[in-house]
Design a protein around this motif. Structure first.
Motif, PDB file in Angstrom:
ATOM      1  N   PHE A 117      52.739  13.109  46.103  1.00  0.00           N
ATOM      2  CA  PHE A 117      52.433  13.215  47.529  1.00  0.00           C
ATOM      3  C   PHE A 117      51.693  11.970  47.992  1.00  0.00           C
ATOM      4  O   PHE A 117      50.976  11.322  47.215  1.00  0.00           O
ATOM      5  CB  PHE A 117      51.565  14.451  47.806  1.00  0.00           C
ATOM      6  CG  PHE A 117      52.230  15.747  47.438  1.00  0.00           C
ATOM      7  CD1 PHE A 117      53.020  16.426  48.360  1.00  0.00           C
ATOM      8  CD2 PHE A 117      52.088  16.279  46.164  1.00  0.00           C
ATOM      9  CE1 PHE A 117      53.646  17.620  48.017  1.00  0.00           C
ATOM     10  CE2 PHE A 117      52.711  17.470  45.810  1.00  0.00           C
ATOM     11  CZ  PHE A 117      53.492  18.140  46.742  1.00  0.00           C
ATOM     12  N   GLY A 172      59.607   9.517  44.116  1.00  0.00           N
ATOM     13  CA  GLY A 172      60.421  10.714  44.186  1.00  0.00           C
ATOM     14  C   GLY A 172      61.726  10.632  43.421  1.00  0.00           C
ATOM     15  O   GLY A 172      62.500  11.593  43.436  1.00  0.00           O
ATOM     16  N   LYS A 202      59.397  15.729  42.496  1.00  0.00           N
ATOM     17  CA  LYS A 202      59.500  16.326  43.823  1.00  0.00           C
ATOM     18  C   LYS A 202      58.400  15.714  44.684  1.00  0.00           C
ATOM     19  O   LYS A 202      57.216  15.951  44.430  1.00  0.00           O
ATOM     20  CB  LYS A 202      59.361  17.840  43.732  1.00  0.00           C
ATOM     21  CG  LYS A 202      60.491  18.493  42.946  1.00  0.00           C
ATOM     22  CD  LYS A 202      60.277  19.996  42.817  1.00  0.00           C
ATOM     23  CE  LYS A 202      61.418  20.641  42.030  1.00  0.00           C
ATOM     24  NZ  LYS A 202      61.224  22.101  41.865  1.00  0.00           N
ATOM     25  N   ALA A 203      58.787  14.923  45.673  1.00  0.00           N
ATOM     26  CA  ALA A 203      57.820  14.104  46.400  1.00  0.00           C
ATOM     27  C   ALA A 203      57.878  14.368  47.893  1.00  0.00           C
ATOM     28  O   ALA A 203      58.929  14.741  48.440  1.00  0.00           O
ATOM     29  CB  ALA A 203      58.074  12.624  46.130  1.00  0.00           C
ATOM     30  N   ASN A 229      61.964  12.965  51.511  1.00  0.00           N
ATOM     31  CA  ASN A 229      61.128  14.081  51.066  1.00  0.00           C
ATOM     32  C   ASN A 229      61.957  15.177  50.411  1.00  0.00           C
ATOM     33  O   ASN A 229      62.961  15.634  50.967  1.00  0.00           O
ATOM     34  CB  ASN A 229      60.365  14.686  52.240  1.00  0.00           C
ATOM     35  CG  ASN A 229      59.107  13.911  52.582  1.00  0.00           C
ATOM     36  OD1 ASN A 229      58.799  12.905  51.973  1.00  0.00           O
ATOM     37  ND2 ASN A 229      58.383  14.398  53.577  1.00  0.00           N
ATOM     38  N   ASP A 230      61.500  15.621  49.242  1.00  0.00           N
ATOM     39  CA  ASP A 230      62.095  16.774  48.581  1.00  0.00           C
ATOM     40  C   ASP A 230      61.784  18.046  49.390  1.00  0.00           C
ATOM     41  O   ASP A 230      60.639  18.231  49.840  1.00  0.00           O
ATOM     42  CB  ASP A 230      61.514  16.894  47.172  1.00  0.00           C
ATOM     43  CG  ASP A 230      61.953  18.154  46.471  1.00  0.00           C
ATOM     44  OD1 ASP A 230      63.057  18.158  45.908  1.00  0.00           O
ATOM     45  OD2 ASP A 230      61.182  19.144  46.500  1.00  0.00           O
ATOM     46  N   TRP A 289      55.319  16.333  40.532  1.00  0.00           N
ATOM     47  CA  TRP A 289      55.166  16.346  41.982  1.00  0.00           C
ATOM     48  C   TRP A 289      54.446  15.067  42.403  1.00  0.00           C
ATOM     49  O   TRP A 289      53.586  14.576  41.672  1.00  0.00           O
ATOM     50  CB  TRP A 289      54.328  17.538  42.450  1.00  0.00           C
ATOM     51  CG  TRP A 289      54.848  18.893  42.082  1.00  0.00           C
ATOM     52  CD1 TRP A 289      54.669  19.545  40.903  1.00  0.00           C
ATOM     53  CD2 TRP A 289      55.623  19.764  42.910  1.00  0.00           C
ATOM     54  NE1 TRP A 289      55.279  20.780  40.935  1.00  0.00           N
ATOM     55  CE2 TRP A 289      55.871  20.942  42.161  1.00  0.00           C
ATOM     56  CE3 TRP A 289      56.123  19.681  44.214  1.00  0.00           C
ATOM     57  CZ2 TRP A 289      56.595  22.015  42.678  1.00  0.00           C
ATOM     58  CZ3 TRP A 289      56.852  20.744  44.723  1.00  0.00           C
ATOM     59  CH2 TRP A 289      57.079  21.896  43.963  1.00  0.00           C
ATOM     60  N   VAL A 298      50.603  16.423  38.958  1.00  0.00           N
ATOM     61  CA  VAL A 298      50.698  16.192  40.401  1.00  0.00           C
ATOM     62  C   VAL A 298      50.061  14.843  40.714  1.00  0.00           C
ATOM     63  O   VAL A 298      48.873  14.629  40.427  1.00  0.00           O
ATOM     64  CB  VAL A 298      49.998  17.303  41.200  1.00  0.00           C
ATOM     65  CG1 VAL A 298      50.203  17.081  42.697  1.00  0.00           C
ATOM     66  CG2 VAL A 298      50.530  18.674  40.792  1.00  0.00           C
ATOM     67  N   GLU A 333      61.285  21.202  48.537  1.00  0.00           N
ATOM     68  CA  GLU A 333      60.209  22.031  47.983  1.00  0.00           C
ATOM     69  C   GLU A 333      58.848  21.391  48.187  1.00  0.00           C
ATOM     70  O   GLU A 333      57.865  22.063  48.529  1.00  0.00           O
ATOM     71  CB  GLU A 333      60.442  22.275  46.496  1.00  0.00           C
ATOM     72  CG  GLU A 333      61.491  23.305  46.167  1.00  0.00           C
ATOM     73  CD  GLU A 333      61.496  23.623  44.677  1.00  0.00           C
ATOM     74  OE1 GLU A 333      60.505  24.199  44.183  1.00  0.00           O
ATOM     75  OE2 GLU A 333      62.489  23.262  44.014  1.00  0.00           O
ATOM     76  N   ALA A 334      58.776  20.071  47.977  1.00  0.00           N
ATOM     77  CA  ALA A 334      57.496  19.379  48.141  1.00  0.00           C
ATOM     78  C   ALA A 334      57.050  19.404  49.595  1.00  0.00           C
ATOM     79  O   ALA A 334      55.861  19.620  49.899  1.00  0.00           O
ATOM     80  CB  ALA A 334      57.612  17.944  47.633  1.00  0.00           C
TER      81      ALA A 334
END
Length: 381
Positions: free
Chosen positions: A156, A334, A338-339, A298-299, A154, A68, A301-302
């Protein structure tokens, strides 16, 4: 897990960063400062010189699991700061007027929490990225061979967003920030005496035609998938005299679209217009691209995971004000992860980003760090 002592030290650190701003591609001192601060947290590994001056700290649990990544930016802006604060910029013509000093400090706060209570599986990467302001940094980091060692599952990021209530976050699945680039068009002909303009080849008529024609390629409107906007930001023609018909002209235009593919098409259309105008008026034309930003998307799920983390710790959030026309290069992270980008409010009436009187509010540091930490725990334990 952040104590009052932590917050005092982190605030002082943020203000120290604020005093020593460095612009895109020149963040050597800032990177060294970050590296030293990270060393005190005993991460598993520190990588340096990623994509330029990028620094990444890896907190590895030693157990199998996802990676992550949390990102902050190293660079400041080439803008003179106007402030009476004791921590005002010491570098003339440069200032941390976008909050990157605060974003870096949020990551260091997260590092303090991870060093005290490691994640149970996988690993966390604190990524301090260079050159966000000109759009080149994220691509350079991801293209760096050493990045493969920390490539995340991932990713963020948090960016403060003036105009939003203090401590409130806006995020959503899908488009967050538009793709954009700066296209410079240079036209060149031949000078002549102002009394005999027919003896030269002036770009004046071509410029007069191109300004409205370029604008007509993208008129803005709703931020749907086919959004296009062309903004003329600078025009220069000839010399400030009265005796010379000009030979040279420059037009700077910023192109924006909702999708990367759309930006490619818009740029091609702008180049075609300029090429045809140059041919019609017997001019040479050259192009150069600046500040190329990919769309930040933005993904789902993320984004959902981030919303769940904020709900769990009582951080108010919604999707207000999104997507935005402004650009951000975080979306590059991303491409293979998943970002999600989160927009954190410093206050409704807060000074706008890139303004000479902007200064990051230190009280956002623990809020951003808490969001990041909850996301990390929800994924990695």
């Amino acid at each position: 897990m952040l104590t009052n002592s932590d917050l005092v030290e982190l605030t002082a650190f943020r203000r120290a960063l604020h005093r020593r701003p460095e612009i895109s591609g020149q963040e050597a001192e800032t990177a060294r400062t970050i590296q030293t601060a990270l060393g005190d947290l005993a991460p598993s590994r520190i990588l340096t010189d990623l994509g330029g001056h990028g620094v990444a700290a890896v907190f590895d649990s030693g157990q199998p699991g996802p990676t992550v990544l949390f990102r902050a930016e190293l660079d400041a802006l080439p803008i003179e700061e106007l402030s009476d604060a004791p921590w005002v910029s010491e570098i003339p013509g440069k200032g941390h007027l976008c909050g990157h000093d605060g974003h870096m400090t949020m990551l260091l706060a997260l590092g303090r929490m991870l060093s005290r209570q490691p994640v149970q599986k996988g690993r966390v990467v604190l990524m301090f990225q260079p050159a966000e302001e000109d759009g080149s940094g994220a691509r350079a980091v991801v293209a760096d061979p050493d990045y493969a060692e920390i490539a995340p599952d991932w990713a963020f990021a948090i960016h403060n967003e003036p105009g939003k209530p203090f401590g409130h976050v806006s995020t959503r699945a899908g488009l967050i920030n538009c793709a954009s680039l700066g296209l410079q068009i240079r036209l060149s002909g031949k000078t002549a005496h102002a009394a005999e303009p027919e003896e030269g080849r002036s770009p004046a008529l071509a410029v007069a035609e191109l300004i409205p024609a370029l604008g007509a390629l993208g008129v803005g409107g709703a931020l749907t998938d086919d959004f296009k906007l062309v903004t003329i930001t600078h025009v220069n023609i000839g010399e400030p005299t009265f005796g010379i018909a000009p030979a040279d002209a420059v037009i700077n235009a910023t192109l924006r679209t909702a999708q990367d593919d759309g930006l490619d098409a818009l740029q091609q259309a702008a180049r075609q217009l300029a090429t045809e105008a140059a041919k019609q008026h017997d001019l040479n034309v050259q192009f150069e691209v600046f500040d190329h930003f990919n769309a930040s998307i933005n993904d789902p799920e993320a984004a959902a995971l981030a919303v769940a983390a904020m709900d769990a710790i009582g951080v108010s959030n919604d999707d207000s004000g999104l997507p935005m026309r402004a650009s951000e290069d975080f979306g590059v992270f991303g491409w293979n992860a998943k970002a999600a980008m989160l927009c954190l409010g410093p206050g409704v009436d807060f000074a706008a980003l890139h303004n000479p009187d902007y200064d990051f509010p230190d009280d956002l540091i623990p809020i951003g760090a808490a969001i990041f930490e909850r996301i990390a725990r929800d994924i990695l334990g």
